[in-house]
Design a protein around this motif. Structure first.
Motif, short mmCIF file in Angstrom:
data_model
loop_
_atom_site.label_atom_id
_atom_site.label_comp_id
_atom_site.label_asym_id
_atom_site.label_seq_id
_atom_site.Cartn_x
_atom_site.Cartn_y
_atom_site.Cartn_z
N UNK A 64 0.82 -1.21 0.00
CA UNK A 64 0.00 0.00 0.00
C UNK A 64 0.86 1.26 0.00
N UNK A 65 1.95 1.23 0.77
CA UNK A 65 2.87 2.39 0.78
C UNK A 65 3.48 2.59 -0.60
N UNK A 66 3.99 1.50 -1.18
CA UNK A 66 4.65 1.60 -2.49
C UNK A 66 3.66 2.00 -3.58
N UNK A 67 2.45 1.46 -3.53
CA UNK A 67 1.45 1.79 -4.56
C UNK A 67 1.03 3.25 -4.48
N UNK A 68 1.17 3.85 -3.32
CA UNK A 68 0.82 5.27 -3.17
C UNK A 68 1.79 6.17 -3.92
N UNK A 69 2.96 5.65 -4.24
CA UNK A 69 3.95 6.39 -5.02
C UNK A 69 3.72 6.10 -6.50
N UNK A 70 3.04 7.03 -7.16
CA UNK A 70 2.67 6.86 -8.57
C UNK A 70 3.87 6.72 -9.51
N UNK A 71 5.06 7.16 -9.07
CA UNK A 71 6.23 7.08 -9.95
C UNK A 71 6.73 5.64 -10.07
N UNK A 72 6.27 4.74 -9.18
CA UNK A 72 6.69 3.34 -9.22
C UNK A 72 5.73 2.52 -10.07
N UNK A 73 6.25 1.78 -11.01
CA UNK A 73 5.41 0.91 -11.83
C UNK A 73 4.98 -0.29 -10.99
N UNK A 74 3.93 -0.97 -11.43
CA UNK A 74 3.50 -2.18 -10.73
C UNK A 74 4.60 -3.23 -10.76
N UNK A 92 -2.03 -11.85 -5.42
CA UNK A 92 -1.86 -11.75 -3.97
C UNK A 92 -2.63 -10.55 -3.42
N UNK A 93 -2.42 -9.39 -4.04
CA UNK A 93 -3.04 -8.15 -3.57
C UNK A 93 -4.56 -8.26 -3.63
N UNK A 94 -5.07 -8.78 -4.74
CA UNK A 94 -6.52 -8.90 -4.92
C UNK A 94 -7.10 -9.88 -3.89
N UNK A 95 -6.39 -10.98 -3.64
CA UNK A 95 -6.86 -11.96 -2.67
C UNK A 95 -6.92 -11.37 -1.26
N UNK A 96 -5.95 -10.52 -0.92
CA UNK A 96 -5.88 -9.96 0.42
C UNK A 96 -6.80 -8.76 0.62
N UNK A 97 -6.99 -7.96 -0.43
CA UNK A 97 -7.73 -6.70 -0.26
C UNK A 97 -9.09 -6.68 -0.95
N UNK A 98 -9.30 -7.59 -1.90
CA UNK A 98 -10.56 -7.59 -2.64
C UNK A 98 -10.55 -6.68 -3.86
N UNK A 99 -9.46 -5.93 -4.04
CA UNK A 99 -9.34 -5.07 -5.22
C UNK A 99 -7.95 -5.25 -5.83
N UNK A 100 -7.81 -4.85 -7.08
CA UNK A 100 -6.50 -4.95 -7.73
C UNK A 100 -5.61 -3.79 -7.30
N UNK A 101 -4.30 -3.90 -7.51
CA UNK A 101 -3.41 -2.78 -7.20
C UNK A 101 -3.81 -1.51 -7.96
N UNK A 102 -4.23 -1.66 -9.21
CA UNK A 102 -4.68 -0.50 -10.00
C UNK A 102 -5.90 0.16 -9.40
N UNK A 103 -6.86 -0.65 -8.95
CA UNK A 103 -8.06 -0.11 -8.30
C UNK A 103 -7.69 0.58 -6.99
N UNK A 104 -6.73 0.01 -6.27
CA UNK A 104 -6.26 0.63 -5.03
C UNK A 104 -5.69 2.01 -5.32
N UNK A 105 -4.88 2.11 -6.37
CA UNK A 105 -4.30 3.41 -6.74
C UNK A 105 -5.38 4.41 -7.10
N UNK A 106 -6.35 3.98 -7.88
CA UNK A 106 -7.44 4.88 -8.28
C UNK A 106 -8.23 5.34 -7.06
#
Length: 113
Positions: A64-74, A92-106
């Protein structure tokens, strides 16, 4: 502190120091010179989480910390966290949070706007 608390502290530190690797419970137990089942029981009694749940929770905090930094690619985020590739990280992310990393960023972008 009793020896159980010390063992848990050592294991937590090892997990923290090796967040950039793919970690298994066996890795943690071996590196800390503990019996895997015993460490697992100590962890569950102390934290209410299994050792694997704790490892995953730590990965999610970092993700979550890393995804908050938009300059970092997935790809960079997944490599930083020790995943073999973006696909495994995404799963992994979707299984743990219910959303994709991209959805988390949005979602975080909208809430920080």
């Amino acid at each position: 502190a009793d020896s159980g608390e010390i063992r848990i502290a050592v294991a937590k530190q090892y997990i923290k120091d090796n967040k950039n690797r793919f970690l298994t419970c066996k890795d943690v137990a071996e590196q800390c010179h503990f019996n895997e089942k015993y460490l697992g029981r100590l962890f569950k009694d102390s934290t209410g989480k299994t050792l694997l749940e704790y490892i995953h929770a730590e990965k999610m905090k970092d993700a979550e910390k890393l995804l908050s930094d938009r300059s970092l690619s997935l790809k960079t985020v997944s490599e930083t966290l020790g995943f073999a590739n973006e696909y495994y990280f995404n799963t992994f992310f979707r299984r743990k949070s219910g959303i994709t990393p991209g959805q988390f960023r949005n979602f975080t972008d909208k809430n920080n706007a």
